[in-house]
Scaffold this motif. Structure first.
Motif, mmCIF file in Angstrom:
data_model
loop_
_atom_site.group_PDB
_atom_site.id
_atom_site.type_symbol
_atom_site.label_atom_id
_atom_site.label_comp_id
_atom_site.label_asym_id
_atom_site.label_seq_id
_atom_site.Cartn_x
_atom_site.Cartn_y
_atom_site.Cartn_z
ATOM 1 N N TYR A 1 54.684 80.272 40.746
ATOM 2 C CA TYR A 1 53.427 79.837 40.550
ATOM 3 C C TYR A 1 51.817 80.176 42.180
ATOM 4 O O TYR A 1 51.339 80.911 41.796
ATOM 5 C CB TYR A 1 53.448 78.419 40.154
ATOM 6 N N LYS A 2 52.682 80.299 42.673
ATOM 7 C CA LYS A 2 52.576 80.928 44.193
ATOM 8 C C LYS A 2 51.628 82.100 44.506
ATOM 9 O O LYS A 2 50.622 82.686 45.110
ATOM 10 C CB LYS A 2 52.416 79.960 45.795
ATOM 11 N N THR A 3 52.215 82.511 43.568
ATOM 12 C CA THR A 3 53.027 84.527 43.833
ATOM 13 C C THR A 3 51.998 84.871 42.798
ATOM 14 O O THR A 3 50.682 85.763 43.240
ATOM 15 C CB THR A 3 54.362 84.695 43.589
ATOM 16 N N ASN A 4 51.744 83.949 41.678
ATOM 17 C CA ASN A 4 51.272 84.675 40.518
ATOM 18 C C ASN A 4 50.599 83.519 39.283
ATOM 19 O O ASN A 4 51.575 83.759 39.029
ATOM 20 C CB ASN A 4 52.406 86.056 39.593
ATOM 21 N N PRO A 5 49.663 83.314 39.642
ATOM 22 C CA PRO A 5 48.936 81.570 39.376
ATOM 23 C C PRO A 5 49.130 82.429 37.042
ATOM 24 O O PRO A 5 49.382 81.103 37.216
ATOM 25 C CB PRO A 5 47.950 81.366 39.763
ATOM 26 N N GLU A 6 48.566 82.842 37.272
ATOM 27 C CA GLU A 6 47.846 83.632 36.155
ATOM 28 C C GLU A 6 49.002 83.898 34.839
ATOM 29 O O GLU A 6 49.436 83.294 34.168
ATOM 30 C CB GLU A 6 46.700 84.920 35.617
ATOM 31 N N ILE A 7 50.557 84.172 35.779
ATOM 32 C CA ILE A 7 51.297 85.491 35.097
ATOM 33 C C ILE A 7 52.163 83.605 34.779
ATOM 34 O O ILE A 7 52.494 83.824 34.009
ATOM 35 C CB ILE A 7 52.267 86.281 35.482
ATOM 36 N N THR A 8 52.017 83.347 36.314
ATOM 37 C CA THR A 8 53.548 82.146 35.165
ATOM 38 C C THR A 8 52.810 80.871 34.845
ATOM 39 O O THR A 8 53.441 80.537 33.376
ATOM 40 C CB THR A 8 53.528 81.680 36.592
ATOM 41 N N LYS A 9 51.390 80.501 33.935
ATOM 42 C CA LYS A 9 51.119 80.036 33.502
ATOM 43 C C LYS A 9 51.025 80.163 32.218
ATOM 44 O O LYS A 9 51.524 79.931 31.457
ATOM 45 C CB LYS A 9 49.440 79.826 33.451
ATOM 46 N N ASP A 10 51.027 82.046 31.969
ATOM 47 C CA ASP A 10 51.181 82.631 30.289
ATOM 48 C C ASP A 10 52.457 82.334 30.211
ATOM 49 O O ASP A 10 53.043 81.618 29.233
ATOM 50 C CB ASP A 10 50.611 83.219 30.658
ATOM 51 N N ARG A 11 53.307 82.403 31.388
ATOM 52 C CA ARG A 11 54.668 82.508 30.701
ATOM 53 C C ARG A 11 55.569 80.552 30.315
ATOM 54 O O ARG A 11 55.300 80.819 29.392
ATOM 55 C CB ARG A 11 55.491 82.795 31.679
ATOM 56 N N LEU A 12 54.672 79.847 31.215
ATOM 57 C CA LEU A 12 55.471 78.684 30.071
ATOM 58 C C LEU A 12 54.127 77.957 29.035
ATOM 59 O O LEU A 12 55.004 77.514 28.589
ATOM 60 C CB LEU A 12 54.562 77.500 31.865
ATOM 61 N N VAL A 13 53.401 78.585 28.719
ATOM 62 C CA VAL A 13 52.543 78.027 27.739
ATOM 63 C C VAL A 13 52.914 78.660 26.477
ATOM 64 O O VAL A 13 53.489 78.278 25.697
ATOM 65 C CB VAL A 13 51.427 78.726 27.729
ATOM 66 N N ILE A 14 53.784 79.923 26.807
ATOM 67 C CA ILE A 14 53.857 80.715 25.386
ATOM 68 C C ILE A 14 56.035 79.944 25.862
ATOM 69 O O ILE A 14 56.184 79.990 24.465
ATOM 70 C CB ILE A 14 55.104 82.181 25.940
ATOM 71 N N GLU A 15 57.015 79.416 26.719
ATOM 72 C CA GLU A 15 58.389 79.066 26.948
ATOM 73 C C GLU A 15 58.136 78.179 25.901
ATOM 74 O O GLU A 15 59.020 77.937 25.359
ATOM 75 C CB GLU A 15 58.775 79.314 27.464
ATOM 76 N N THR A 16 56.886 77.225 26.404
ATOM 77 C CA THR A 16 56.638 75.066 25.816
ATOM 78 C C THR A 16 56.676 75.718 24.302
ATOM 79 O O THR A 16 56.884 75.417 23.685
ATOM 80 C CB THR A 16 55.931 75.512 26.774
ATOM 81 N N LEU A 17 55.575 76.974 23.374
ATOM 82 C CA LEU A 17 55.556 77.323 22.443
ATOM 83 C C LEU A 17 56.574 77.664 21.425
ATOM 84 O O LEU A 17 56.671 76.946 20.262
ATOM 85 C CB LEU A 17 54.403 78.283 22.496
ATOM 86 N N GLU A 18 57.603 78.676 21.977
ATOM 87 C CA GLU A 18 58.458 78.876 21.714
ATOM 88 C C GLU A 18 59.498 77.316 21.544
ATOM 89 O O GLU A 18 60.575 77.395 20.477
ATOM 90 C CB GLU A 18 59.647 79.705 22.392
#
Length: 319
Positions: A261-278
């Motif tokens: 998250y510290k490296t890529n905050p937006e990408i990490t946030k989007d990925r976590l949202v998608i994985e949670t939805l899955e």
């Protein structure tokens, strides 16, 4: 016949008689089972225990008293003669420490250990031994409970009587050694008392049986409860360990995600949202819409995987 001849014959006869007395009273034999005491003018000298032929000064200077080395039996409370037993109930009747009346008789095994003392320290050593036996038995029975006298305490009573009797005999210095004491019969005085005692004994046995059964049930319940407690405790420890390990794994995962998250905050946030939805909607098709209102279909991975042809384990497939 002249007077001188009469005196001569009388003197010769007296000499022959005296010589005969000297010859017949100057020797004696001791058997294997005997011991002898030499008396000089009635005074006891040495004790002879070796068997065989022995010599001494003639009577009346010295005489011999022979005593047996065998073991004698004193029957207290009864007398057995020619197979017939005669009881002395007045001797055997005594009171216990808990104020019950019993009849007790016994046999004392004894032997003469010092013939000199046995002959001269008492006029009637056997009677004194009998009275000492009575005193010792009454003393021990008087300090014992009736249950001990009638059941399992006989061996202890015999030992105490033997010690007490040996102490008395040593005090009186009779020259006697006590070898053994054996109780013959210890019983209640009449049938009514025996029946009442039997009823009490049966009730006590029943009580002890019930107590033992209760203790057995109690021990079983305690063991089962202990086992259940150990199982619950073991399960709790296992749950504790599992939760600790899960928490540690969650912490490690969080730390790893936090680094990304510290490296890529937006990408990490989007990925976590998608994985949670899955995870929440595993069978749903997910679409991602941008801010302009246009849509872009997000192809789920699982359907794509289903369309990919399977490759055999041998590595064959369509080129």
């Amino acid at each position: 016949m002249s007077l001188k001849r009469i005196y001569t014959l009388a003197g010769l006869a007296a000499a022959i008689i005296l010589l005969g007395i000297v010859l017949f009273t100057s020797w004696y034999t001791v058997d294997e089972s005997d011991q002898a005491v030499i008396l000089t003018f009635g005074k006891a000298e040495d004790t002879i225990v070796e068997p065989g032929l022995h010599f001494k000064m003639p009577w009346p200077i010295q005489s011999v008293e022979k005593l047996s080395k065998e073991t004698f039996s004193l029957q207290f409370g009864y007398e057995e003669k020619d197979g017939v037993v005669k009881e002395h109930r007045n001797d055997t009747k005594m009171i216990t420490g808990d104020e019950n009346i019993v009849l007790a008789d016994l046999v004392v095994q004894w032997k003469i250990s010092n013939p000199k003392k046995y002959l001269f320290n008492s006029d009637k050593p056997k009677e004194l031994l009998y009275d000492s036996t009575s005193a010792s038995l009454r003393s021990v029975i008087g300090s014992s409970k009736i249950d001990d006298a009638l059941t399992s305490g006989k061996a202890e009573i015999e030992g105490k009587v033997r010690d007490s009797l040996a102490s008395l005999i040593k005090k009186y210095d009779l020259g006697i050694s006590i070898l053994a004491v054996k109780l013959q019969d210890v019983e209640l005085p009449n049938q009514e008392v025996r029946k009442a005692f039997t009823n009490v004994t049966d009730a006590r046995e029943t009580m002890n049986t019930k107590i033992n059964e209760a203790k057995k049930y109690r021990n079983k319940a305690i063991n089962e409860a202990q086992g259940e407690k150990d199982a619950i405790k073991s399960k709790a420890i296992g749950d504790k360990t599992a939760r600790i390990q899960t928490a540690r794994g969650d912490v490690a995962l969080f730390n790893k995600l936090f680094e990304q998250y510290k490296t890529n905050p937006e990408i990490t946030k989007d990925r976590l949202v998608i994985e949670t939805l899955e995870k929440v909607l595993p069978n749903a098709e997910i679409y991602i819409m941008n801010d302009e209102g246009s849509t872009m279909k997000y192809l789920p991975i699982k359907p794509i995987e289903k369309e990919v042809p399977k490759v055999s384990e041998e590595g064959s497939g369509t080129p």
